[in-house]
Design a protein around this motif. Structure first.
Motif, PDB file in Angstrom:
ATOM      1  N   ASP A 107     -17.250   6.593  -0.272  1.00  0.00           N
ATOM      2  CA  ASP A 107     -17.504   8.018  -0.071  1.00  0.00           C
ATOM      3  C   ASP A 107     -17.651   8.775  -1.381  1.00  0.00           C
ATOM      4  OD1 ASP A 107     -17.386   7.679   2.665  1.00  0.00           O
ATOM      5  OD2 ASP A 107     -15.249   8.141   2.790  1.00  0.00           O
ATOM      6  N   ARG A 108     -17.166   8.216  -2.470  1.00  0.00           N
ATOM      7  CA  ARG A 108     -17.249   8.871  -3.788  1.00  0.00           C
ATOM      8  C   ARG A 108     -18.440   8.384  -4.611  1.00  0.00           C
ATOM      9  NH1 ARG A 108     -12.206  11.118  -5.636  1.00  0.00           N
ATOM     10  NH2 ARG A 108     -13.002  10.831  -7.739  1.00  0.00           N
ATOM     11  N   LEU A 109     -19.201   7.425  -4.069  1.00  0.00           N
ATOM     12  CA  LEU A 109     -20.230   6.752  -4.870  1.00  0.00           C
ATOM     13  C   LEU A 109     -21.267   7.726  -5.420  1.00  0.00           C
ATOM     14  CD1 LEU A 109     -21.410   4.093  -5.936  1.00  0.00           C
ATOM     15  CD2 LEU A 109     -22.644   3.861  -3.784  1.00  0.00           C
ATOM     16  N   LEU A 110     -21.861   8.541  -4.571  1.00  0.00           N
ATOM     17  CA  LEU A 110     -22.887   9.464  -5.048  1.00  0.00           C
ATOM     18  C   LEU A 110     -22.299  10.512  -5.983  1.00  0.00           C
ATOM     19  CD1 LEU A 110     -25.139  10.026  -1.898  1.00  0.00           C
ATOM     20  CD2 LEU A 110     -25.589   8.600  -3.895  1.00  0.00           C
ATOM     21  N   GLY A 111     -21.084  10.962  -5.688  1.00  0.00           N
ATOM     22  CA  GLY A 111     -20.437  11.924  -6.567  1.00  0.00           C
ATOM     23  C   GLY A 111     -20.186  11.346  -7.946  1.00  0.00           C
ATOM     24  N   ASP A 112     -19.750  10.084  -7.994  1.00  0.00           N
ATOM     25  CA  ASP A 112     -19.531   9.428  -9.293  1.00  0.00           C
ATOM     26  C   ASP A 112     -20.848   9.229 -10.040  1.00  0.00           C
ATOM     27  OD1 ASP A 112     -16.863   9.356  -8.737  1.00  0.00           O
ATOM     28  OD2 ASP A 112     -16.762   7.191  -8.341  1.00  0.00           O
TER      29      ASP A 112
ATOM     30  N   ALA B  75     -12.395  15.930  -2.896  1.00  0.00           N
ATOM     31  CA  ALA B  75     -12.972  16.167  -4.230  1.00  0.00           C
ATOM     32  C   ALA B  75     -13.779  14.950  -4.658  1.00  0.00           C
ATOM     33  CB  ALA B  75     -11.855  16.440  -5.227  1.00  0.00           C
ATOM     34  N   GLY B  76     -14.965  15.201  -5.174  1.00  0.00           N
ATOM     35  CA  GLY B  76     -15.817  14.113  -5.669  1.00  0.00           C
ATOM     36  C   GLY B  76     -16.706  13.492  -4.625  1.00  0.00           C
ATOM     37  N   GLU B  77     -16.621  13.927  -3.366  1.00  0.00           N
ATOM     38  CA  GLU B  77     -17.448  13.347  -2.309  1.00  0.00           C
ATOM     39  C   GLU B  77     -18.690  14.190  -2.064  1.00  0.00           C
ATOM     40  OE1 GLU B  77     -13.782  11.329   0.260  1.00  0.00           O
ATOM     41  OE2 GLU B  77     -15.066  12.838   1.191  1.00  0.00           O
ATOM     42  N   ILE B  78     -19.780  13.514  -1.774  1.00  0.00           N
ATOM     43  CA  ILE B  78     -21.047  14.159  -1.418  1.00  0.00           C
ATOM     44  C   ILE B  78     -21.507  13.552  -0.101  1.00  0.00           C
ATOM     45  CG2 ILE B  78     -23.507  14.336  -2.011  1.00  0.00           C
ATOM     46  CD1 ILE B  78     -22.684  14.343  -4.961  1.00  0.00           C
TER      47      ILE B  78
END
Length: 795
Positions: free
Chosen positions: A681-686, A462-465
């Motif tokens: 791994d969550r950077l773009l999603g955030d 969840a939250g990863e792109i």
């Protein structure tokens, strides 16, 4: 979802202390405990202290805490984070453990010592505590036997790699009775809060990364000695040329420590009696001699390499295992290695060098052949699937490609045929596989599952792109050679750089306008980010060098104007723009970020305006933004602007680069509302969520025409300091000149303090000053030196 706010670390050695530091980086309150000293030091005796004095009883643990302020590279994001780490000892403070949700054991790698410690702490633990060990290779189930059945449900190994702040890998090994849901929740927490890349390993000696990594080093030594190669020659092959870290095999060994490497090898040899390659883990005789002589690597000042001052210059020597002497570096230049030096794609590098015909290519093939076959044979012994093993080697040993990604790059069929030609035993199951990874028709990534002999999806958390998946799913809406615009969904688009080192080229500048227009017309906002090795190293220096050599100042002027138009378009877009910087974010990459509505930075972001290193100044609006921020701070606090200008000037003039995102607030690069993401791994999603949060009530800012210029007086004060520094031999005459130019720009030029100036005026000052510096031969010398050596010239 598990929520942990307080963690205790048992052990204050280097590993325990640096784990405590990283828990503090993650915002946790930390208690660190260690043993009580048995004797007083001379200093303590002189001060009249006794073994009952609290200062004495906590001496060992306090030394571990204080060491965090000195250790390099820094374990703490900011030095004051050490205040989040409280200390105590195993005799006086065990009762305090009841207030902590996670307790991590980090004492010496001895099963009996760990068991005795567990027995000691059990009565003091919170009823719902998560207990874990940081063992690097001992059996989790053997340790669990000491624990009551209820506690075994919440017991696991959480193996941090050293140094914990910088190494992404976290190996999780659960005991047989551990609650699977709790283990999954811990993995999610560790990933999100501590930024770790989690892999699940089996309860086998040395788990995944150390088992494979040490085998690869030891097997490489075996081939080195058979082929009569040197340590230095091997490292020229066993690094980036074969998709592995710059440290190669032996610099990695020096970094880890030869004694640690020997411990891992001995542990494997003792505990894997059925391993077909068990004999490889026997410590080579010359390494045993090195360890006996104290040649343990970096921590001892000598190992496979050592540095010495010779005739006033630092010289590096490598260890000759035949003579036992150190020899000067010979700087070998194998044709196969030279061929791949300018190749960015690690897959292409690997294929190219394996196709070579020299000794380096032969060594590369033999060492990789054996390591890849060995790794294949470890499934399902050490892990259930190829994904966990590949991630472990990329995150724990900094390989650019995991072993199974390497097999795909080489071609599984080609690999098998060549190994057969060598009359090496190839696993029959490997002959049946076409490739280990593929993309499904829907664009998702899949891996080959060995037990079921079928492909299974690699599910994102969840939250990863993952941009690669979106590209495969036809989500690219604009594209040129060096950049793309990708639809992230929900009306958010992403401007992605994919040039060499993500240097900002003219087509990226052009694509910036297209990306903004697309977001304005068809969406709600824009993320500027990518998933390369670095966010951006700045403008393309090679193109600038060519233009300077041709005397094409008009062309340079046009490019600078285009850069300024792109950053101003970012700042004044009709929709919110969020940048997602990570790793190196230098020069123009920093300027792109400064103009966005929000920065959502990865925790390890190394950002700065570094142009002075090549004899230039930031001309993409960087000085303009730092001038405005200084003026706005002075206005907000109703104080003099000079201290803020001085601070921002120093950062630019000294090419200061943050050593992590936490430092960016103090540098004035991060502002209120900007965020830091721990997990890459969550950077773009955030960043996408930041855009959506801003989009609901977004009001574009207005172009500034009312900036109160700091004025010529502040610039004169800066120039006086520069003169004093040159007189003191701290800077060169040209550095004084460049500093004066930067001072004039950041202070708004030759005007009275308080004179209203516009952004366009400041941009013109930047542009004119940039072109002025371009005409100086000393700037050309700096540029050429940087391109040739990768290091700044001080002329």
């Amino acid at each position: 979802m598990i929520q942990i706010n307080r963690a205790a670390v048992l052990g204050a050695g280097v590993m325990g202390a640096t784990i405590a530091a990283h828990l503090a980086n993650g915002g946790l309150d930390v208690l660190m405990l260690d043993i009580v000293p048995k004797e007083l030091t001379d200093e303590e005796q002189k001060r009249g202290l006794t073994l009952d004095s609290p200062e004495v009883r906590n001496r060992i643990v306090e030394a571990g805490r204080q060491g965090l302020l000195k250790i390099k590279p820094a374990s703490l994001y900011l030095k004051n984070y050490v205040d989040r780490v409280e200390v105590g000892n195993f005799e006086d403070d065990l009762a305090r453990l009841s207030g902590y949700e996670w307790v991590i054991e980090v004492v010496v790698e001895n099963l009996e010592i760990k068991r005795r410690l567990f027995e000691k702490i059990i009565p003091h633990l919170h009823p719902q505590v998560v207990l874990s060990s940081n063992t690097s290779g001992l059996s989790v189930n053997e340790m669990a036997k000491t624990l009551p059945p209820e506690l075994r449900k919440r017991f696991l190994v959480t193996h941090f790699f050293n140094p914990p702040r910088y190494m992404r890998l976290m190996e999780i090994i659960s005991c047989d009775e551990a609650d699977p849901e709790l283990v999954s929740d811990m993995a999610e927490f560790i990933s999100r809060r501590l930024g770790k890349g989690v892999v699940y390993a089996k309860d086998t000696a040395n788990f995944i990364a150390n088992r494979i990594g040490v085998y690869a080093i030891y097997k490489g030594i075996e081939h080195m000695m058979e082929m009569g190669m040197t340590v230095e020659e091997v490292d020229s092959v066993a690094g980036p040329a074969t998709a592995r870290p710059k440290s190669g095999a032996f610099r990695t060994a020096d970094l880890v420590g030869l004694d640690v490497l020997a411990h891992v090898g001995n542990n494997s040899y003792a505990n894997v009696p059925d391993d077909e390659e068990r004999e490889v883990f026997k410590l080579p005789e010359f390494m045993a001699a090195m360890i006996d002589q104290g040649k343990l690597g970096n921590k001892a000042g000598q190992g496979f390499y050592k540095k010495e001052m010779v005739d006033g210059k630092r010289q590096i020597f490598y260890y000759d295992y035949n003579s036992g002497d150190y020899l000067p570096l010979a700087k070998p230049k194998f044709a196969s290695v030279q061929m791949v030096k300018q190749v960015d794609d690690p897959r292409q590098r690997l294929k190219t060098i394996l196709g070579g015909a020299d000794r380096a290519a032969e060594y590369a093939w033999k060492s990789l052949r054996d390591s890849l076959i060995y790794t294949f044979n470890r499934i399902p012994e050490i892990a259930d699937d190829v994904v966990n093993i590949d991630n472990a080697m990329r995150w724990g040993f900094n390989w650019e490609l995991g072993p199974f990604e390497m097999l795909d790059a080489i071609g599984v069929d080609r690999f098998v045929k060549r190994a057969d030609q060598d009359e090496v035993q190839v696993p029959e199951a490997l002959r049946e596989i076409g490739r280990f990874y593929r993309f499904s028709e829907q664009g998702g990534k899949e891996y080959y599952d060995l037990p079921s002999k079928s492909y299974k999806p690699i599910n994102l958390h969840a939250g990863e792109i993952e941009l690669q998946i979106l590209k495969r799913s036809n989500r690219v809406v604009e594209k040129n050679a060096n950049s793309s615009v990708i639809d992230l969904g929900d009306g958010v688009f992403c401007l992605e750089f994919h040039s060499k080192m993500n240097a900002i080229s003219t087509d990226i500048l052009a694509m910036t306008h297209k990306a903004i227009r697309r977001a304005e017309e068809d969406g709600v906002g824009l993320v500027i980010g990518n998933q390369g090795a670095n966010f951006s190293v700045g403008a393309n220096l090679m193109l600038l060098a060519v233009a300077l050599a041709e005397g094409a100042l008009e062309d340079i002027d046009l490019v600078v104007r285009a850069f300024q138009k792109a950053t101003m378009a970012i700042k004044y877009a009709r929709v919110p723009v969020v940048t997602a910087p990570f790793n190196m974010t230098l020069g123009g990459g920093c300027e792109f970020s400064l103009h966005a509505d929000r920065i959502n930075a990865y925790a390890e972001t190394y950002m700065g305006l570094v142009e002075i290193g090549v004899g230039l100044l930031p001309a993409g609006g960087g000085i303009k933004e730092m001038c405005i921020r200084a003026v706005d701070l002075a206005t907000r606090y109703d104080t003099d602007v000079q201290p803020f200008i001085f601070k921002h000037f120093r950062q630019i003039a000294m090419a200061q680069v943050s050593m992590g995102a936490a430092e960016l607030s103090g540098m004035g690069y991060l502002r209120e509302g900007d965020c830091i993401t721990m997990n890459l791994d969550r950077l773009l999603g955030d960043a996408k969520q930041q855009v959506l949060g801003l989009a609901a009530n977004y009001r574009p800012p207005k172009i500034r025409t009312d900036i109160a210029a700091p004025g010529r007086g502040v610039a004169a004060s800066i120039k006086t300091q520069l003169w004093n520094m040159r007189m003191g031999g701290q800077i060169t005459a040209y550095e004084e000149e460049m500093g004066g130019v930067i001072a004039d720009v950041i202070c708004g030029g030759d005007v009275n303090p308080g004179t209203p100036i516009s952004e366009e005026y400041l941009l013109r000052l930047e542009r004119d000053s940039f072109l002025k510096l371009c005409t100086n031969k000393q700037t050309a010398q700096r540029i050429q030196h940087m391109l040739k050596t990768g290091k700044p010239l001080r002329n």
